[in-house]
Design an enzyme around this catalytic site. Structure first.
Site, PDB file in Angstrom:
ATOM      1  N   LYS A   1       0.854  -1.184   0.000  1.00 12.98           N
ATOM      2  CA  LYS A   1       0.000   0.000   0.000  1.00 12.98           C
ATOM      3  C   LYS A   1       0.891   1.235   0.000  1.00 12.98           C
ATOM      4  CE  LYS A   1      -3.983   0.271   2.112  1.00 12.98           C
ATOM      5  NZ  LYS A   1      -5.032   0.279   3.171  1.00 12.98           N
ATOM      6  N   VAL A   2       0.760   2.007  -1.051  1.00 12.49           N
ATOM      7  CA  VAL A   2       1.581   3.198  -1.231  1.00 12.49           C
ATOM      8  C   VAL A   2       0.711   4.437  -1.031  1.00 12.49           C
ATOM      9  CG1 VAL A   2       3.092   4.462  -2.803  1.00 12.49           C
ATOM     10  CG2 VAL A   2       2.977   1.951  -2.931  1.00 12.49           C
TER      11      VAL A   2
END
Length: 219
Positions: A86-87
């Site tokens: 998850k960026v």
């Protein structure tokens, strides 16, 4: 279409996976801090992997490009086929996303509130783009047109990113996300359980069962 469970509780995840309707897990630092503040992150995620199948999203918490890439490498090594990084969306996040995409690492770009953000993330190669329904509503906007436009544009331009709608606060949020064209609602356990319950369903089942139990008395 799919449903992901938004949780870091292995016991809860295992129970809900037994329903056969969940196909992925999303976590974030806030969830883990609330559910298991003293847990080792690696151990917690490995527990989740052991009781689930499909992609498991783990969020980056560092802030520089170098630190984020190093952190992503650690998480990715836990399970190279299932871990999804998850960026958080930002200029730095886009640079990190682009590099992870080139390495064939699955990504989930998160904390997005608008179509323009999701479009940029999709162009950069995100596996998933996550729009936060509840937080969009907090700003006074209706999330449905945003999701609908995202789906129309992604389909029209052949963008492969899947649209996740998260930050669900009510069961109706799930229905609206699906109606607007989201590929995946990610849902907390309490909301998923509410999707099962309906008073008329319970009454009808009880009526049928009661009729069956009393059948011999009518002879």
């Amino acid at each position: 279409m799919a449903i992901f469970i938004d949780s870091s509780d292995p016991k809860e995840i295992k129970d809900l996976y037994a329903w056969g309707v969940v196909s992925g897990v999303t976590t974030n630092p806030l969830i883990i801090a609330k559910e298991a503040p003293d847990a080792d992150l690696g151990e917690r995620i490995r527990e989740i992997l052991s009781v689930s199948w499909g992609d498991v999203s783990v969020e980056l918490t560092t802030e520089t490009e170098r630190e984020m890439l190093e952190e992503a490498a650690i998480y990715h090594a836990w399970d190279t086929k299932r871990i999804t990084i998850k960026v958080p969306f930002s200029e730095i996040g886009l640079r990190v996303l682009h590099q992870l995409t080139r390495k064939n690492v699955k990504t989930n770009v998160t904390c997005m509130m608008a179509l323009n953000q999701a479009y940029l993330a999709a162009l950069a190669g995100a596996t998933y783009v996550s729009i936060f329904s509840g937080r969009v509503r907090d700003m006074g906007y209706d999330v449905k047109p945003i999701v609908r436009s995202m789906r129309e544009i992604f389909d029209r331009e052949g963008l492969a990113s899947k649209i996740i709608v998260g930050s669900m606060r009510h069961m109706m949020d799930v229905n609206e996300a699906l109606d607007a064209g989201a590929h995946i609602p990610t849902i907390t356990p309490p909301i998923l359980r509410k999707m099962v319950w309906n008073p008329r369903t319970i009454e009808t089942i009880q009526e049928f069962n009661s009729a069956w139990r009393s059948r011999s008395k009518k002879k």
